[in-house]
Design an enzyme around this catalytic site. Sequence first.
Site, PDB file in Angstrom:
ATOM      1  N   HIS A  14      -8.592 -15.827  -2.274  1.00  0.00           N
ATOM      2  CA  HIS A  14      -7.381 -15.013  -2.441  1.00  0.00           C
ATOM      3  C   HIS A  14      -6.325 -15.506  -1.463  1.00  0.00           C
ATOM      4  O   HIS A  14      -6.258 -15.056  -0.317  1.00  0.00           O
ATOM      5  CB  HIS A  14      -7.720 -13.535  -2.216  1.00  0.00           C
ATOM      6  CG  HIS A  14      -6.597 -12.594  -2.542  1.00  0.00           C
ATOM      7  ND1 HIS A  14      -6.808 -11.306  -2.971  1.00  0.00           N
ATOM      8  CD2 HIS A  14      -5.249 -12.745  -2.493  1.00  0.00           C
ATOM      9  CE1 HIS A  14      -5.648 -10.699  -3.180  1.00  0.00           C
ATOM     10  NE2 HIS A  14      -4.683 -11.553  -2.878  1.00  0.00           N
ATOM     11  N   HIS A  16      -2.158 -16.856  -1.662  1.00  0.00           N
ATOM     12  CA  HIS A  16      -0.936 -17.206  -2.389  1.00  0.00           C
ATOM     13  C   HIS A  16      -0.295 -18.367  -1.645  1.00  0.00           C
ATOM     14  O   HIS A  16       0.074 -18.202  -0.473  1.00  0.00           O
ATOM     15  CB  HIS A  16       0.021 -16.014  -2.430  1.00  0.00           C
ATOM     16  CG  HIS A  16      -0.584 -14.794  -3.071  1.00  0.00           C
ATOM     17  ND1 HIS A  16      -0.372 -14.467  -4.393  1.00  0.00           N
ATOM     18  CD2 HIS A  16      -1.410 -13.839  -2.574  1.00  0.00           C
ATOM     19  CE1 HIS A  16      -1.031 -13.350  -4.674  1.00  0.00           C
ATOM     20  NE2 HIS A  16      -1.679 -12.943  -3.591  1.00  0.00           N
ATOM     21  N   HIS A 194      -4.910  -8.733  -9.443  1.00  0.00           N
ATOM     22  CA  HIS A 194      -4.776  -7.813  -8.319  1.00  0.00           C
ATOM     23  C   HIS A 194      -4.882  -6.402  -8.898  1.00  0.00           C
ATOM     24  O   HIS A 194      -4.170  -6.072  -9.864  1.00  0.00           O
ATOM     25  CB  HIS A 194      -3.404  -7.951  -7.655  1.00  0.00           C
ATOM     26  CG  HIS A 194      -3.261  -9.160  -6.771  1.00  0.00           C
ATOM     27  ND1 HIS A 194      -3.545 -10.437  -7.188  1.00  0.00           N
ATOM     28  CD2 HIS A 194      -2.847  -9.265  -5.473  1.00  0.00           C
ATOM     29  CE1 HIS A 194      -3.317 -11.277  -6.188  1.00  0.00           C
ATOM     30  NE2 HIS A 194      -2.893 -10.601  -5.138  1.00  0.00           N
ATOM     31  N   GLU A 197      -5.029  -2.268  -5.051  1.00  0.00           N
ATOM     32  CA  GLU A 197      -4.524  -2.597  -3.700  1.00  0.00           C
ATOM     33  C   GLU A 197      -3.717  -1.368  -3.251  1.00  0.00           C
ATOM     34  O   GLU A 197      -4.118  -0.649  -2.336  1.00  0.00           O
ATOM     35  CB  GLU A 197      -3.639  -3.844  -3.742  1.00  0.00           C
ATOM     36  CG  GLU A 197      -3.017  -4.206  -2.391  1.00  0.00           C
ATOM     37  CD  GLU A 197      -2.006  -5.366  -2.477  1.00  0.00           C
ATOM     38  OE1 GLU A 197      -1.571  -5.723  -3.578  1.00  0.00           O
ATOM     39  OE2 GLU A 197      -1.637  -5.893  -1.392  1.00  0.00           O
ATOM     40  N   ASP A 275      -4.811 -13.951   1.957  1.00  0.00           N
ATOM     41  CA  ASP A 275      -3.714 -13.451   1.120  1.00  0.00           C
ATOM     42  C   ASP A 275      -2.408 -14.230   1.347  1.00  0.00           C
ATOM     43  O   ASP A 275      -2.116 -15.171   0.612  1.00  0.00           O
ATOM     44  CB  ASP A 275      -3.528 -11.945   1.342  1.00  0.00           C
ATOM     45  CG  ASP A 275      -2.890 -11.238   0.145  1.00  0.00           C
ATOM     46  OD1 ASP A 275      -2.648 -11.893  -0.882  1.00  0.00           O
ATOM     47  OD2 ASP A 275      -2.640 -10.019   0.239  1.00  0.00           O
TER      48      ASP A 275
HETATM   49  N1  HPA Z   1      -0.219  -8.173  -3.669  1.00  0.00           N
HETATM   50  C1  HPA Z   1       0.554  -8.324  -4.743  1.00  0.00           C
HETATM   51  N2  HPA Z   1       1.320  -9.377  -4.921  1.00  0.00           N
HETATM   52  C2  HPA Z   1       1.313 -10.340  -4.003  1.00  0.00           C
HETATM   53  C3  HPA Z   1       0.534 -10.239  -2.880  1.00  0.00           C
HETATM   54  C4  HPA Z   1      -0.287  -9.105  -2.708  1.00  0.00           C
HETATM   55  O1  HPA Z   1      -1.030  -8.930  -1.738  1.00  0.00           O
HETATM   56  N3  HPA Z   1       0.759 -11.364  -2.160  1.00  0.00           N
HETATM   57  C5  HPA Z   1       1.642 -12.123  -2.842  1.00  0.00           C
HETATM   58  N4  HPA Z   1       1.985 -11.496  -3.969  1.00  0.00           N
HETATM   59 ZN    ZN Z   2      -2.662 -11.219  -3.088  1.00  0.00          ZN
END
Ligand code: HPA
Ligand code: ZN
Length: 334
Positions: A14, A16, A194, A197, A275
């Site tokens: 995970h 980005h 996702h 969260e 992340d």
């Molecule tokens: N959540 C949702 N979108 C995202 C995240 C995340 O943690 N990081 C980058 N885009």
């Molecule tokens: Zn993410």
Amino acid sequence: MYQFIAGLPKVELHLHIEGSLEPELMFELAQRNGIDIPFSNPEEVRGAYDFSNLQSFLDIYYQGAQVLISKRDFYDLTWAYMLRCKADNVLHTELFFDPQTHTDRGISFDTVMEGLTQALLQAELELGITSQLILCFLRHLDEASAFETLQQAKPWKQEIVAVGLDSSEIGHPPEKFARVFAEAVKQGYLTVAHAGEEGPSSNITDALDILKVSRIDHGVRCVDDPQLVSRLIEQQIHLTVCPLSNTKLKVFQSMEQHSIVDLLRQGVSVGINSDDPAYFGGYMNDNFAAVASSFHTSHLELAKFTANAIDASFCSIARKAELHQNLQHYVDSQ
Ligand code: HPA
Ligand code: ZN
């Protein structure tokens, strides 16, 4: 403990890539591309990273990504992250990228892919780190834009293992992308999303049932639904948990309140991930250390995070066996 963590083989599921843009590189690229950014130095940028929720982060994250223009920029970004993987003993990584963040600014899908894939190939050859790419749709944008992005990915199908779903979770539930994900599955992509969260635990269930995901990104709100937790355990559905992200974005008020270790001890397949490390204060070792210092985790528990991630990864059976062997060898040596 930190020494054990530093030497522990790791697998990241995970990450980005746009979230690994460090302020120093942001400045360098802004200068290279003649782009104005509303800060006078990298320290000032870091000072602005004080988030109250997911959206407050996303606003700054999308702004930061605007310095990425050329193939070389995407290469530099990705190569810098792969060097961090080497430093943290990450042996395999699966990276998200957000094409719409770039194509909406007139940067071509091909430019993004050319830069990313060049760095990933070099990392495999020179650093021995294997990787996969996951194309994420921005869920605040509409279905038509996601379909268009899936179309742009066609020539790159062999380089992209899965599609995912990120950005603002509240107000943009999984069912909004049911048809795009069905088409992606038809074309042979794996799927992830996702879910849970900031949004409700029902998003996790819907991602599993409607989007047919292989694993859930974040998923920490599963604790609101005991039946769902039982399902996750029974079906060994993996959650790619991001501890420092969750505390930075106030999903949990402190690390001590995080549910990751409780979930691990209940038998849920959870892993540790970074992340958006440039924004949340740390890469893989820092995330492991934050968990280890807030809970009394044993060496075997820390190793289990890696074992879970290996099993949930999208690499070949042979590579998984190699990674397990590596992990076992390290644990035996301690
Ligand atoms: N959540 C949702 N979108 C995202 C995240 C995340 O943690 N990081 C980058 N885009
Ligand atoms: Zn993410």
